[in-house]
Design an enzyme around this catalytic site. Structure first.
Site, PDB file in Angstrom:
ATOM      1  N   ARG A 138      17.263  -2.629   4.474  1.00 46.59           N
ATOM      2  CA  ARG A 138      15.573  -2.526   4.410  1.00 46.59           C
ATOM      3  C   ARG A 138      15.034  -4.182   4.315  1.00 46.59           C
ATOM      4  O   ARG A 138      13.988  -4.438   4.391  1.00 46.59           O
ATOM      5  CB  ARG A 138      15.241  -1.683   3.166  1.00 46.59           C
ATOM      6  N   ARG A 197      16.146 -14.199   7.190  1.00 38.78           N
ATOM      7  CA  ARG A 197      15.586 -15.057   7.870  1.00 38.78           C
ATOM      8  C   ARG A 197      16.020 -16.444   7.669  1.00 38.78           C
ATOM      9  O   ARG A 197      16.565 -16.909   6.750  1.00 38.78           O
ATOM     10  CB  ARG A 197      14.057 -15.020   7.593  1.00 38.78           C
ATOM     11  N   ARG A 218      17.972   9.732  -7.680  1.00 38.81           N
ATOM     12  CA  ARG A 218      17.878   8.735  -8.513  1.00 38.81           C
ATOM     13  C   ARG A 218      16.575   8.591  -9.386  1.00 38.81           C
ATOM     14  O   ARG A 218      15.487   8.762  -8.556  1.00 38.81           O
ATOM     15  CB  ARG A 218      18.151   7.284  -7.645  1.00 38.81           C
ATOM     16  N   ARG A 240      13.792  -4.710 -12.580  1.00 34.98           N
ATOM     17  CA  ARG A 240      12.621  -5.354 -12.151  1.00 34.98           C
ATOM     18  C   ARG A 240      11.593  -5.329 -13.109  1.00 34.98           C
ATOM     19  O   ARG A 240      11.158  -4.386 -13.584  1.00 34.98           O
ATOM     20  CB  ARG A 240      12.121  -5.136 -10.687  1.00 34.98           C
ATOM     21  N   GLU A 247      11.367  -1.560 -15.100  1.00 31.72           N
ATOM     22  CA  GLU A 247      11.871  -0.460 -14.214  1.00 31.72           C
ATOM     23  C   GLU A 247      13.461  -0.255 -14.707  1.00 31.72           C
ATOM     24  O   GLU A 247      14.193  -1.187 -14.419  1.00 31.72           O
ATOM     25  CB  GLU A 247      11.554  -0.701 -12.945  1.00 31.72           C
ATOM     26  N   TYR A 291      14.273   8.381   2.559  1.00 34.69           N
ATOM     27  CA  TYR A 291      13.857   7.164   1.846  1.00 34.69           C
ATOM     28  C   TYR A 291      12.647   6.578   2.601  1.00 34.69           C
ATOM     29  O   TYR A 291      12.629   5.623   3.216  1.00 34.69           O
ATOM     30  CB  TYR A 291      14.937   6.083   1.915  1.00 34.69           C
ATOM     31  N   ASP A 295       8.962   5.271   3.258  1.00 35.78           N
ATOM     32  CA  ASP A 295       7.813   4.387   2.675  1.00 35.78           C
ATOM     33  C   ASP A 295       6.305   5.143   3.057  1.00 35.78           C
ATOM     34  O   ASP A 295       6.306   6.100   4.005  1.00 35.78           O
ATOM     35  CB  ASP A 295       7.860   2.976   3.504  1.00 35.78           C
TER      36      ASP A 295
HETATM   37  P1  FAD Z   1       5.255  12.233  -3.817  1.00 31.98           P
HETATM   38  O1  FAD Z   1       4.446  11.107  -3.954  1.00 31.98           O
HETATM   39  O2  FAD Z   1       6.523  12.486  -4.754  1.00 31.98           O
HETATM   40  O3  FAD Z   1       4.430  13.758  -3.779  1.00 31.98           O
HETATM   41  C1  FAD Z   1       5.026  14.713  -4.076  1.00 31.98           C
HETATM   42  C2  FAD Z   1       4.146  15.388  -4.945  1.00 31.98           C
HETATM   43  O4  FAD Z   1       4.504  17.038  -5.214  1.00 31.98           O
HETATM   44  C3  FAD Z   1       4.124  14.861  -6.309  1.00 31.98           C
HETATM   45  O5  FAD Z   1       3.024  14.507  -7.059  1.00 31.98           O
HETATM   46  C4  FAD Z   1       4.892  16.063  -7.298  1.00 31.98           C
HETATM   47  O6  FAD Z   1       4.335  16.096  -8.556  1.00 31.98           O
HETATM   48  C5  FAD Z   1       4.570  17.104  -6.533  1.00 31.98           C
HETATM   49  N1  FAD Z   1       5.232  18.405  -6.715  1.00 31.98           N
HETATM   50  C6  FAD Z   1       6.678  18.659  -6.598  1.00 31.98           C
HETATM   51  N2  FAD Z   1       7.276  19.641  -6.978  1.00 31.98           N
HETATM   52  C7  FAD Z   1       6.067  20.447  -7.149  1.00 31.98           C
HETATM   53  C8  FAD Z   1       5.996  21.663  -7.658  1.00 31.98           C
HETATM   54  N3  FAD Z   1       7.161  22.657  -7.797  1.00 31.98           N
HETATM   55  N4  FAD Z   1       4.777  22.259  -7.750  1.00 31.98           N
HETATM   56  C9  FAD Z   1       3.769  21.474  -7.440  1.00 31.98           C
HETATM   57  N5  FAD Z   1       3.843  20.342  -7.331  1.00 31.98           N
HETATM   58  C10 FAD Z   1       5.139  19.603  -6.937  1.00 31.98           C
HETATM   59  N6  FAD Z   1       6.508   2.844  -0.310  1.00 31.98           N
HETATM   60  C11 FAD Z   1       5.949   1.820   0.289  1.00 31.98           C
HETATM   61  O7  FAD Z   1       5.442   2.004   1.493  1.00 31.98           O
HETATM   62  N7  FAD Z   1       5.569   0.722  -0.105  1.00 31.98           N
HETATM   63  C12 FAD Z   1       6.466   0.348  -1.494  1.00 31.98           C
HETATM   64  O8  FAD Z   1       6.325  -0.697  -1.951  1.00 31.98           O
HETATM   65  C13 FAD Z   1       6.972   1.313  -2.146  1.00 31.98           C
HETATM   66  N8  FAD Z   1       7.321   1.243  -3.415  1.00 31.98           N
HETATM   67  C14 FAD Z   1       8.053   2.451  -3.998  1.00 31.98           C
HETATM   68  C15 FAD Z   1       8.578   1.931  -5.108  1.00 31.98           C
HETATM   69  C16 FAD Z   1       8.946   3.271  -6.117  1.00 31.98           C
HETATM   70  C17 FAD Z   1       9.619   2.924  -7.402  1.00 31.98           C
HETATM   71  C18 FAD Z   1       9.161   4.457  -5.145  1.00 31.98           C
HETATM   72  C19 FAD Z   1       9.654   5.510  -5.978  1.00 31.98           C
HETATM   73  C20 FAD Z   1       8.527   4.817  -4.102  1.00 31.98           C
HETATM   74  C21 FAD Z   1       8.108   3.603  -3.483  1.00 31.98           C
HETATM   75  N9  FAD Z   1       7.318   3.792  -2.091  1.00 31.98           N
HETATM   76  C22 FAD Z   1       6.853   2.633  -1.527  1.00 31.98           C
HETATM   77  C23 FAD Z   1       7.610   5.001  -1.739  1.00 31.98           C
HETATM   78  C24 FAD Z   1       6.249   5.837  -1.436  1.00 31.98           C
HETATM   79  O9  FAD Z   1       6.220   6.304  -2.889  1.00 31.98           O
HETATM   80  C25 FAD Z   1       6.474   7.401  -0.907  1.00 31.98           C
HETATM   81  O10 FAD Z   1       6.767   7.121   0.396  1.00 31.98           O
HETATM   82  C26 FAD Z   1       5.151   8.078  -1.198  1.00 31.98           C
HETATM   83  O11 FAD Z   1       4.604   8.015  -2.160  1.00 31.98           O
HETATM   84  C27 FAD Z   1       5.774   9.570  -0.690  1.00 31.98           C
HETATM   85  O12 FAD Z   1       4.735  10.433  -0.591  1.00 31.98           O
HETATM   86  P2  FAD Z   1       5.299  12.158  -0.829  1.00 31.98           P
HETATM   87  O13 FAD Z   1       4.170  12.873  -0.642  1.00 31.98           O
HETATM   88  O14 FAD Z   1       6.249  12.414   0.103  1.00 31.98           O
HETATM   89  O15 FAD Z   1       5.929  12.346  -2.231  1.00 31.98           O
HETATM   90  N1  UDP Z   2      18.373  -5.158  -3.189  1.00 29.08           N
HETATM   91  C1  UDP Z   2      19.049  -6.003  -3.830  1.00 29.08           C
HETATM   92  N2  UDP Z   2      18.442  -7.238  -4.500  1.00 29.08           N
HETATM   93  C2  UDP Z   2      17.495  -7.466  -4.780  1.00 29.08           C
HETATM   94  C3  UDP Z   2      16.341  -6.319  -4.202  1.00 29.08           C
HETATM   95  C4  UDP Z   2      17.003  -5.346  -3.481  1.00 29.08           C
HETATM   96  O1  UDP Z   2      20.407  -5.993  -3.854  1.00 29.08           O
HETATM   97  O2  UDP Z   2      17.022  -8.247  -5.432  1.00 29.08           O
HETATM   98  C5  UDP Z   2      18.831  -4.071  -2.504  1.00 29.08           C
HETATM   99  C6  UDP Z   2      19.002  -2.679  -3.346  1.00 29.08           C
HETATM  100  O3  UDP Z   2      20.227  -2.140  -3.088  1.00 29.08           O
HETATM  101  C7  UDP Z   2      17.621  -1.912  -3.255  1.00 29.08           C
HETATM  102  C8  UDP Z   2      17.681  -2.431  -1.713  1.00 29.08           C
HETATM  103  O4  UDP Z   2      18.290  -3.735  -1.515  1.00 29.08           O
HETATM  104  O5  UDP Z   2      17.949  -0.714  -3.245  1.00 29.08           O
HETATM  105  C9  UDP Z   2      16.326  -2.151  -1.076  1.00 29.08           C
HETATM  106  O6  UDP Z   2      15.425  -2.952  -1.811  1.00 29.08           O
HETATM  107  P1  UDP Z   2      13.887  -2.482  -1.911  1.00 29.08           P
HETATM  108  O7  UDP Z   2      13.166  -3.549  -2.565  1.00 29.08           O
HETATM  109  O8  UDP Z   2      13.335  -2.011  -0.654  1.00 29.08           O
HETATM  110  O9  UDP Z   2      13.855  -1.194  -2.840  1.00 29.08           O
HETATM  111  P2  UDP Z   2      12.873  -0.406  -3.380  1.00 29.08           P
HETATM  112  O10 UDP Z   2      11.317  -0.882  -3.410  1.00 29.08           O
HETATM  113  O11 UDP Z   2      12.673   1.000  -2.213  1.00 29.08           O
HETATM  114  O12 UDP Z   2      13.382   0.116  -4.744  1.00 29.08           O
END
Ligand code: FAD
Ligand code: UDP
Length: 369
Positions: free
Chosen positions: A172, A176, A251, A282, A302, A350, A352
């Site tokens: 991911r 560079r 997770r 982080r 986090e 996984y 985005d």
């Molecule tokens: P969700 O946002 O999980 O929505 C699902 C919804 O369904 C939730 O609100 C949940 O409460 C609801 N639900 C589940 N079960 C039930 C039930 N039984 N009844 C009623 N409601 C229910 N993506 C990026 O592009 N850039 C980023 O920088 C990025 N950073 C992230 C950092 C973290 C820590 C995490 C966890 C994710 C990150 N993502 C990022 C990914 C991004 O959050 C997801 O791609 C996106 O939000 C997924 O949308 P979704 O609708 O699939 O899921």
């Molecule tokens: N990662 C790492 N060191 C860092 C940042 C990321 O080893 O400083 C690895 C780690 O395994 C992580 C993966 O790269 O799960 C993907 O990172 P990303 O920032 O895309 O994770 P997310 O924002 O989805 O948690």
């Protein structure tokens, strides 16, 4: 039978894009959400006049112009470019792995010198094709970076040895041979001015859509299946099937957010702690996503956590065992004519944000006539 064409379970990005597009095609949709608010994991809320990313840092990035144009209908994006730094026992390194990182670590100045160093270190693999995250990381950036910036961070994040994790997770991150600290390679990137929540609010603000929060699908599963002709389910696919084939692994995370009475806490939106001793992965300082100048600041630590039933399942763990089990659930899902599974949890991917939007648009195209 209800008056609605669709029940959408989950008011996250997948559910909201599906509902919005289906509503535009004249369908009537009920959306239920078990949390007390919409927007799923992209939910942001104002604290001290700062938009706080409640469920972790979210940076929008894509190379797909159509997806970029799509999301820009619902918010204006700023010019934020993600450039996290890594703190390894007080030493600061630029991410993703680039000439700044290599220079700080090895004193090398040119791309040739950096490449020679990586080549020298990847010799431990003896030409073996990388089969897990450890081998993939060493093959990409050598043993020093693996030891200082990858191994402990990854093992904290996933609760597993790097050898037992799939190689794609580390791919991911760009590697560079230029002095470029942009975490993504994509053409378009930014943060919505005013936060992410407004995007989902606007997606769901249609007369054909009714939203109810604080409603869990599983409280009335049988009734919903009886009443609605079609259901879009964005919760956990294994839970939908009562875990009958076994539990998929997720997770979880714990977020600790605090207001700090200073203007600038860490000088960057994202600082990764890549040592084993620091219990969090982080610290996010939210104001820097929007170049904020407020007098106080809000930070979030986090902490990764083993998932158990009842916890929030933030990440699917896409190793071989779980992907195999997911395939078995997917086979059950394919037989289920009434229910479509979507999003990070419904498709156990996984994803985005840009990928979730693309998948939801694809789903509407296929499903809604
Ligand atoms: P969700 O946002 O999980 O929505 C699902 C919804 O369904 C939730 O609100 C949940 O409460 C609801 N639900 C589940 N079960 C039930 C039930 N039984 N009844 C009623 N409601 C229910 N993506 C990026 O592009 N850039 C980023 O920088 C990025 N950073 C992230 C950092 C973290 C820590 C995490 C966890 C994710 C990150 N993502 C990022 C990914 C991004 O959050 C997801 O791609 C996106 O939000 C997924 O949308 P979704 O609708 O699939 O899921
Ligand atoms: N990662 C790492 N060191 C860092 C940042 C990321 O080893 O400083 C690895 C780690 O395994 C992580 C993966 O790269 O799960 C993907 O990172 P990303 O920032 O895309 O994770 P997310 O924002 O989805 O948690």
């Amino acid at each position: 039978m209800s008056q609605y064409d669709y029940l959408v379970v989950g008011a996250g990005l997948f559910g909201a894009v599906f509902a919005h597009e289906a509503a535009l095609k004249g369908k009537k949709i009920k959306v239920i959400e078990k949390r007390s608010h919409l927007a799923g994991n992209i939910y942001t809320k104002k604290v001290e006049d700062i938009h706080v990313h409640t469920y972790g840092a979210h940076i929008f990035h894509t190379s797909d112009k159509a997806i970029w144009d799509y999301v820009n209908q619902f918010a204006e994006f700023n010019r934020y470019t993600n450039s996290p730094i890594a703190n390894y026992k007080g030493e600061i390194y630029n991410l993703p792995f680039n000439m700044n990182t290599f220079n700080r670590l090895w004193g090398v100045v040119t791309p040739e010198q950096a490449m020679a160093k990586i080549e020298e270190q990847r010799a431990v693999l003896d030409g073996k094709k990388p089969e897990n995250l450890e081998e993939q990381a060493i093959s990409l950036v050598g043993t020093d970076i693996y030891e200082k910036l990858i191994k402990d961070y990854t093992e904290k994040q996933w609760g597993k040895a790097c050898r037992d994790l799939p190689a794609f997770i580390i791919r991911r991150l760009p590697v560079r041979l230029t002095y470029d600290n942009n975490y993504f390679n994509d053409t378009y990137q930014g943060i919505p001015i005013g936060g992410y929540t407004q995007i989902v609010e606007k997606l769901l603000a249609h007369q054909n859509i009714d939203l109810e929060v604080n409603v869990d699908f599983f409280a009335e599963k049988a009734a919903y299946l009886k009443d609605f002709p079609k259901i879009i389910f964005t919760g956990m696919i294994d839970q939908f099937f009562d875990y009958q084939l076994g539990e998929l692994e997720y997770r979880s995370l714990q977020f600790e957010t605090e207001v700090v009475d200073k203007e600038n806490y860490q000088g960057n939106a994202v600082v990764n702690y890549t040592d084993a001793e620091t219990p969090y992965t982080r610290i996010i300082e939210h104001k820097h996503f929007e170049f904020g100048t407020q007098p106080k600041t809000v930070i979030t630590k986090e902490f990764p956590k083993t998932w158990k039933q009842g916890d929030e399942p933030y990440y699917p763990v896409n190793n071989e065992r779980n992907n195999r089990l997911y395939k078995a659930y997917k086979a059950l899902a394919d037989k289920e004519q009434q229910v479509i599974f979507g999003g990070r949890l419904g498709q156990y991917r996984y994803y985005d944000m840009h990928q979730v939007i693309a998948a939801a648009l694809q789903c509407v195209k296929k499903e809604v006539r």
